[in-house]
Design a protein around this motif. Structure first.
Motif, PDB file in Angstrom:
ATOM      1  N   VAL A 236       0.699  -1.265   0.031  1.00  0.00           N
ATOM      2  CA  VAL A 236      -0.002  -0.181  -0.054  1.00  0.00           C
ATOM      3  C   VAL A 236       0.877   1.067  -0.059  1.00  0.00           C
ATOM      4  N   MET A 237       1.927   1.317   0.715  1.00  0.00           N
ATOM      5  CA  MET A 237       2.927   2.434   0.871  1.00  0.00           C
ATOM      6  C   MET A 237       3.478   2.802  -0.671  1.00  0.00           C
ATOM      7  N   GLY A 238       3.840   1.964  -1.364  1.00  0.00           N
ATOM      8  CA  GLY A 238       4.443   2.110  -2.768  1.00  0.00           C
ATOM      9  C   GLY A 238       6.056   1.965  -2.584  1.00  0.00           C
ATOM     10  N   LYS A 239       6.640   1.955  -3.588  1.00  0.00           N
ATOM     11  CA  LYS A 239       8.204   1.676  -3.395  1.00  0.00           C
ATOM     12  C   LYS A 239       8.904   2.672  -2.687  1.00  0.00           C
ATOM     13  N   LYS A 240       8.673   4.031  -3.041  1.00  0.00           N
ATOM     14  CA  LYS A 240       9.275   5.062  -2.544  1.00  0.00           C
ATOM     15  C   LYS A 240       9.567   5.088  -1.164  1.00  0.00           C
ATOM     16  N   LEU A 241       8.178   4.787  -0.511  1.00  0.00           N
ATOM     17  CA  LEU A 241       8.085   4.781   1.100  1.00  0.00           C
ATOM     18  C   LEU A 241       8.420   3.489   1.819  1.00  0.00           C
ATOM     19  N   ARG A 242       8.440   2.692   0.938  1.00  0.00           N
ATOM     20  CA  ARG A 242       8.967   1.175   1.339  1.00  0.00           C
ATOM     21  C   ARG A 242      10.310   1.279   1.832  1.00  0.00           C
ATOM     22  N   ASN A 243      11.059   2.078   0.944  1.00  0.00           N
ATOM     23  CA  ASN A 243      12.646   2.135   1.394  1.00  0.00           C
ATOM     24  C   ASN A 243      12.898   3.054   2.398  1.00  0.00           C
ATOM     25  N   ARG A 244      11.917   3.405   3.255  1.00  0.00           N
ATOM     26  CA  ARG A 244      12.026   4.465   4.193  1.00  0.00           C
ATOM     27  C   ARG A 244      11.583   3.654   5.657  1.00  0.00           C
ATOM     28  N   PHE A 245      11.673   2.381   5.700  1.00  0.00           N
ATOM     29  CA  PHE A 245      11.215   1.465   6.922  1.00  0.00           C
ATOM     30  C   PHE A 245      12.533   1.233   7.486  1.00  0.00           C
ATOM     31  N   TYR A 246      12.975   1.449   8.931  1.00  0.00           N
ATOM     32  CA  TYR A 246      13.966   0.979   9.443  1.00  0.00           C
ATOM     33  C   TYR A 246      13.541   0.553  10.685  1.00  0.00           C
ATOM     34  N   HIS A 247      14.419  -0.587  11.050  1.00  0.00           N
ATOM     35  CA  HIS A 247      14.184  -1.229  12.421  1.00  0.00           C
ATOM     36  C   HIS A 247      15.164  -1.108  13.527  1.00  0.00           C
ATOM     37  N   HIS A 248      15.116  -0.988  14.698  1.00  0.00           N
ATOM     38  CA  HIS A 248      15.840  -0.695  15.799  1.00  0.00           C
ATOM     39  C   HIS A 248      15.629  -1.531  16.941  1.00  0.00           C
ATOM     40  N   SER A 249      16.530  -2.433  17.550  1.00  0.00           N
ATOM     41  CA  SER A 249      16.479  -3.219  18.479  1.00  0.00           C
ATOM     42  C   SER A 249      17.505  -3.186  19.574  1.00  0.00           C
ATOM     43  N   GLY A 250      17.260  -3.624  20.706  1.00  0.00           N
ATOM     44  CA  GLY A 250      18.560  -3.912  21.745  1.00  0.00           C
ATOM     45  C   GLY A 250      18.194  -2.942  22.875  1.00  0.00           C
ATOM     46  N   SER A 251      19.222  -2.783  23.553  1.00  0.00           N
ATOM     47  CA  SER A 251      19.214  -1.735  24.588  1.00  0.00           C
ATOM     48  C   SER A 251      19.051  -0.301  24.558  1.00  0.00           C
ATOM     49  N   VAL A 252      18.827   0.543  25.363  1.00  0.00           N
ATOM     50  CA  VAL A 252      18.888   1.902  24.843  1.00  0.00           C
ATOM     51  C   VAL A 252      20.211   2.440  24.291  1.00  0.00           C
ATOM     52  N   ASP A 253      21.276   1.935  24.640  1.00  0.00           N
ATOM     53  CA  ASP A 253      22.284   2.510  24.241  1.00  0.00           C
ATOM     54  C   ASP A 253      22.465   1.925  22.724  1.00  0.00           C
ATOM     55  N   ASP A 254      21.839   0.539  22.350  1.00  0.00           N
ATOM     56  CA  ASP A 254      21.823   0.124  21.040  1.00  0.00           C
ATOM     57  C   ASP A 254      20.819   0.805  20.169  1.00  0.00           C
ATOM     58  N   LEU A 255      19.813   1.301  20.916  1.00  0.00           N
ATOM     59  CA  LEU A 255      18.762   2.009  19.968  1.00  0.00           C
ATOM     60  C   LEU A 255      19.486   3.375  19.579  1.00  0.00           C
ATOM     61  N   LEU A 256      20.051   3.865  20.690  1.00  0.00           N
ATOM     62  CA  LEU A 256      20.585   5.400  20.421  1.00  0.00           C
ATOM     63  C   LEU A 256      21.757   5.543  19.134  1.00  0.00           C
ATOM     64  N   LYS A 257      22.627   4.359  19.330  1.00  0.00           N
ATOM     65  CA  LYS A 257      23.466   4.080  18.200  1.00  0.00           C
ATOM     66  C   LYS A 257      22.788   4.010  16.897  1.00  0.00           C
ATOM     67  N   SER A 258      21.828   3.381  16.649  1.00  0.00           N
ATOM     68  CA  SER A 258      21.375   2.864  15.580  1.00  0.00           C
ATOM     69  C   SER A 258      20.775   4.156  15.007  1.00  0.00           C
ATOM     70  N   LEU A 259      19.800   4.901  15.923  1.00  0.00           N
ATOM     71  CA  LEU A 259      18.820   6.247  15.684  1.00  0.00           C
ATOM     72  C   LEU A 259      19.977   7.338  15.116  1.00  0.00           C
TER      73      LEU A 259
END
Length: 282
Positions: A236-259
């Motif tokens: 439903v989102m289309g190709k352009k928006l599909r490429n703007r999905f990001y996943h972040h997991s782990g501890s708070v430190d892991d999340l901050l590093k990824s973000l």
């Protein structure tokens, strides 16, 4: 702050020098002449749309002219980076969808708690979607989506209206109109609470109806079944928006590093629901 969190914050500061971390189309320098000329082109293009196709807009023009004035049209121009035909197409679809979502009795009222949302207070207060109390470093509004609230005893129709409302709250910020929004997403804890049809309706609205530039969607601590959810949402989102999905997991430190790659590596940019300090504006 731990050493890893401090490093993430330092990385975020560096990222602030790059105001296009999501590879968005650059916005033009706005001048009074540009805005005046583009609004005039918008009106001409809107005139070319058949009355049947723009029926809902014509109703809005008669019943709620303040809801479809030049300031409102400018939001659509900014959303489409002043590509007039695309802005008009989105504008016409928007009014058709607004009538479908709110009904003719409320669609032309202001999207406010004392207007079109007067019967949806319970859904607003459950915090299904919130606007954060600050923007990202580049002025994008930050929205906090808690799909876990789909387990509450609230109608999907009401929750969809809340999404429209909160998007319009975010759009009161001019920087949001120009730079767009980023989403933090908390997925449902129980797969059985998820409402696929509601997700489809939200995704469709984000893609080509609501006048928002969706820069990125950050799925926080996604469950193992995230692939099943994305299998429904991605088409439903289309190709352009599909490429703007990001996943972040782990501890708070892991999340901050990824973000930190997105300029969101500080505790003040991490929502409280994930162990940070970012809260809603309400």
């Amino acid at each position: 702050m731990t050493q890893k969190a401090a490093a993430a914050a330092e990385s975020t500061t560096a990222m602030r020098k790059d105001n296009n971390i999501y590879n968005q189309t650059a916005t033009p320098d706005e001048t009074p002449i540009l805005i005046k000329n583009k609004l005039a082109e918008f009106e001409l293009a809107l005139d070319d749309v058949g009355d049947k196709e723009k029926r809902c807009y014509l109703m809005a023009k008669e019943k709620g002219p303040d809801e479809c004035n030049d300031a409102h049209k400018l939001i659509f121009l900014r959303c489409e980076v002043f590509e007039v035909d695309r802005a008009v197409a989105r504008f016409v679809k928007y009014w058709e969808a607004r009538v479908a979502v709110f009904g003719e009795d409320k669609a032309f009222l202001p999207l406010a708690v004392d207007g079109a949302l007067k019967d949806d207070m319970e859904s607003i207060e459950v915090d299904y979607l919130q606007v954060a109390n600050k923007t990202d470093p580049d002025g994008r509004a930050i929205l906090l989506f808690d799909f876990n609230k789909e387990g509450e005893d609230l109608s999907s129709e009401s929750l969809l209206r809340v999404v429209w409302y909160q998007v319009h709250v975010a759009l009161t910020q001019e920087s949001c109109q120009k730079r767009g929004v980023v989403l933090y997403v908390r997925c449902v804890d129980r797969f059985t609470d998820w409402r696929p049809s509601l997700s489809k309706n939200i995704a469709a609205a984000a893609r080509g109806i609501l006048p928002i530039r969706l820069a990125g969607i950050h799925f926080m601590q996604p469950p193992s079944y995230i692939t099943l959810i994305l299998a429904v949402v991605r088409p439903v989102m289309g190709k352009k928006l599909r490429n703007r999905f990001y996943h972040h997991s782990g501890s708070v430190d892991d999340l901050l590093k990824s973000l930190s790659k997105f300029g969101l590596g500080g505790m003040d940019m991490l929502p409280t629901m994930f162990g940070g300090e970012l809260t809603s504006c309400l």
